[in-house]
Design a protein around this motif. Structure first.
Motif, PDB file in Angstrom:
ATOM      1  N   ARG A 161       1.038  -1.245  -0.062  1.00  0.00           N
ATOM      2  CA  ARG A 161       0.033   0.025  -0.157  1.00  0.00           C
ATOM      3  C   ARG A 161       0.836   1.234   0.286  1.00  0.00           C
ATOM      4  NH1 ARG A 161      -0.682   4.493   2.586  1.00  0.00           N
ATOM      5  NH2 ARG A 161      -0.675   3.765   4.626  1.00  0.00           N
ATOM      6  N   ASP A 162       1.600   1.548   1.089  1.00  0.00           N
ATOM      7  CA  ASP A 162       2.330   2.956   1.209  1.00  0.00           C
ATOM      8  C   ASP A 162       3.743   2.706   0.150  1.00  0.00           C
ATOM      9  OD1 ASP A 162       3.355   5.267   1.950  1.00  0.00           O
ATOM     10  OD2 ASP A 162       2.447   4.987   4.047  1.00  0.00           O
TER      11      ASP A 162
ATOM     12  N   HIS B 114       3.945   5.156  12.438  1.00  0.00           N
ATOM     13  CA  HIS B 114       4.101   4.696  11.023  1.00  0.00           C
ATOM     14  C   HIS B 114       4.931   6.078  10.640  1.00  0.00           C
ATOM     15  CE1 HIS B 114       2.220   4.468   6.854  1.00  0.00           C
ATOM     16  NE2 HIS B 114       2.631   5.575   6.665  1.00  0.00           N
TER      17      HIS B 114
ATOM     18  N   HIS C 140       7.671   8.090   8.140  1.00  0.00           N
ATOM     19  CA  HIS C 140       8.166   8.441   6.827  1.00  0.00           C
ATOM     20  C   HIS C 140       9.936   8.782   7.110  1.00  0.00           C
ATOM     21  CE1 HIS C 140       5.406   7.364   3.935  1.00  0.00           C
ATOM     22  NE2 HIS C 140       4.549   7.577   5.001  1.00  0.00           N
TER      23      HIS C 140
ATOM     24  N   ASN D 116       9.191   4.411   3.748  1.00  0.00           N
ATOM     25  CA  ASN D 116       8.751   4.366   5.216  1.00  0.00           C
ATOM     26  C   ASN D 116      10.165   3.709   5.982  1.00  0.00           C
ATOM     27  OD1 ASN D 116       6.167   4.104   3.394  1.00  0.00           O
ATOM     28  ND2 ASN D 116       5.318   4.002   5.201  1.00  0.00           N
TER      29      ASN D 116
ATOM     30  N   GLN E  33      -4.017   9.842  -0.116  1.00  0.00           N
ATOM     31  CA  GLN E  33      -3.678  11.181   0.706  1.00  0.00           C
ATOM     32  C   GLN E  33      -3.845  12.430  -0.357  1.00  0.00           C
ATOM     33  OE1 GLN E  33      -0.426   8.902   1.735  1.00  0.00           O
ATOM     34  NE2 GLN E  33      -0.875   9.328   3.940  1.00  0.00           N
TER      35      GLN E  33
HETATM   36 ZN    ZN Z   1       2.440   6.685   5.035  1.00  0.00          ZN
END
Ligand code: ZN
Ligand code: KIV
Length: 512
Positions: A14-15, A203, A205, A239, A511
């Motif tokens: 996903r990310d 979570h 970044h 990430n 986002q």
């Molecule tokens: Zn993220």
């Protein structure tokens, strides 16, 4: 979950997929999900169901095949997204909905154009919608790093009341530093009522290169879930990287006193698979999974390691899966050996025809290359079998003439939706000539942003793996191709990229 367990939530699908050009097909997601399950991750965030019909189907398919790990879909805090996520995870043995809304003033005012009260109300409602599908609901306060502490406490208190079981605190923009991030986590846990009834998650970044350090600081402060990706893939600078988190917790058990369910010997094979599928190479000096991570260059270091390995090594290469990809098959290997090895690698082909096609490709490769390694098989399957059925463009024939003092010339035949088309072109080099010939057939108008070649294994007979990054109309895709001939690998990569530019791969961004 016991309090000495650290939950590993993998968001590569996903990310990670939000990295430019890293969009994956359903088949690729299934393959990666199987490998992530083998690796032992607790939660697989398989995608963002409302992004596109393709993403919905991919999550649904992952939910059907994964039995041990929890399968999760992301959903913005709106009814449509949550219902799509709920439907997508329906077949999962363990399914989770991860819903989020931004809580920082800058996001609420400029992006959402909502007041804090509206955001609060929507967050509660989102959790309630999600609870109609599963008890396992995760809530994230996007941009928590720039959110006001009192407001975060208010939102988290309310969503726990509404039934959220995991509370995720994201540093969406990679802005924090370890001391502050740990303090934020610790304050939230102390101030939010019933904080001991939920799992706290982080979570982070990597915009300032501190995603792993910040995540570990949150763990020290009480977080028991880390959201991370293989090779640190992800939006912008990526990430927190799973392999670094896991190996830090394992290597410094004296500090963290925590366990994960990860089979660390699967780390390197997983890293290689992600790199092959996404076309994102791993930098040689990357911790744990970089080619140089266990290579000792200086004489003093080599001498020390030979005398006593721990003088310069804090981890063992074999513990993270280096050397696990062994020589597996050769020219004389039969169909059954090939099928068994595919299975061991977590690759399941949909039909006997697909297996036959892959086996024929394997035999062709074995004629050109005496030793076939796991990486060759992974590349062969990525390149030739998965998704080939619905590709618009396929390479049928390529001839390139290149000699000193002459202009390189390419003749190419491409199947365009089943119709064979032929073209010729000159170029600055053989690859340039091949791309120009292809372009004169497909007229894509795509811009070539990146071209790179890596050898899959060592030796001059190794397959070359070519990655191209193409952009068109604001979309970016990566195309890959592998072959012992790098001009053919390049042509395949170019066509693979063009196939991915097809409108059916378009998706919404969660986002934005
Ligand atoms: Zn993220
Ligand atoms: O970075 C972020 O805030 C996210 C959320 C959706 C968790 O990816």
């Amino acid at each position: 979950m016991k309090n000495d367990q650290l939950i590993i939530f993998d968001t590569t699908l996903r990310d990670g997929e939000q990295s430019p050009g890293a969009a994956m097909t359903k088949e690729e997601k299934i393959r990666i999900a199987r490998q992530l399950e083998k690796l032992g991750v607790n939660v697989i965030e398989a995608g963002f169901a409302a992004a596109s019909p393709g993403d919905f189907e991919a999550i649904h398919a992952v939910a059907e095949v994964i039995k041990k790990s929890t399968v999760c879909s992301l959903a913005r805090a709106n009814e449509n997204d949550i219902r799509r996520a709920g439907e997508a995870i329906k077949p999962a043995k363990h399914g989770r909905i991860h819903t989020f809304i931004a809580t920082s003033p800058i996001h609420m005012e400029n992006k959402l154009r909502m007041t804090p009260d509206q955001v609060l109300e929507r967050a509660i409602q989102a959790v309630k919608w999600a609870k109609e599908y599963t008890d396992d609901v995760e809530f994230s306060a996007e941009d928590a790093v720039r959110s006001e502490m009192d407001f975060l406490v208010k939102v988290f208190t309310a969503v726990i009341e509404a039934g959220a079981k995991t509370i995720n605190v994201p540093d969406t923009v990679g802005y924090s530093i370890p001391a502050l991030w740990g303090e934020r986590m610790q304050q939230l846990i102390a101030r939010v009522p019933n904080s001991d009834k939920v799992v706290w998650s982080t979570h982070c970044h990597n915009d300032l290169g501190m995603a792993v350090a910040n995540s570990l600081a949150a763990v020290m402060a009480g977080a028991r879930q880390v959201e991370c990706t293989i090779n640190g893939l992800g939006e912008r600078a990526g990430n927190a990287s799973l392999e670094e988190i896991v190996m830090a917790v394992k290597t410094r058990r004296d500090v963290f006193n925590l366990e994960t369910s990860i089979d660390t010997t699967q780390i390197v094979p997983t890293s290689k698979l992600i790199s092959t599928i996404t076309g994102y190479p791993v930098q040689p000096n990357k911790a744990v999974v970089g080619a140089n991570a266990f290579a000792h260059e200086s004489g003093i270091h080599q001498d020390g390691v030979l005398k006593h390995r721990e003088t310069y090594e804090i981890m063992r290469a074999e513990d993270v899966g280096w050397g696990a990809n062994k020589l597996t098959l050769g020219k004389l290997s039969g169909r059954n050996a090939f099928r068994t090895r595919l299975k061991e690698l977590g690759i399941e082909l949909e039909s006997e025809d697909a297996l036959n096609a892959a086996f024929a490709r394997f035999k062709e490769l074995a004629d050109k290359k005496s030793e076939i390694f796991d990486e060759d098989i992974q590349a062969l399957v990525s390149d030739e079998v998965l998704g080939e059925g619905d590709d618009t463009f396929k390479l049928v024939y390529l001839h390139v003439a290149s000699q000193t003092g002459e202009t390189p010339h390419a003749i190419v035949t491409v199947s365009d939706n089943g119709e064979e088309k032929r073209a010729e072109a000159d170029g600055g080099g053989p690859v340039d000539a091949a791309f120009k010939a292809i372009e004169s057939i497909v007229s894509s108008g795509a811009e070539l942003q990146l071209y790179s070649v890596n050898n899959i294994t060592s030796g001059t007979d190794a397959q070359g793996e070519v990655t191209v990054r193409l952009s068109k109309g604001g979309r970016i895709v990566n195309g890959q191709g592998a072959d012992t001939d790098i001009v053919i690998a390049s042509a395949k990569a170019y066509l693979n990229g063009l196939n991915k530019l097809h409108p059916r791969f378009e998706r919404a961004h969660p986002q934005v």
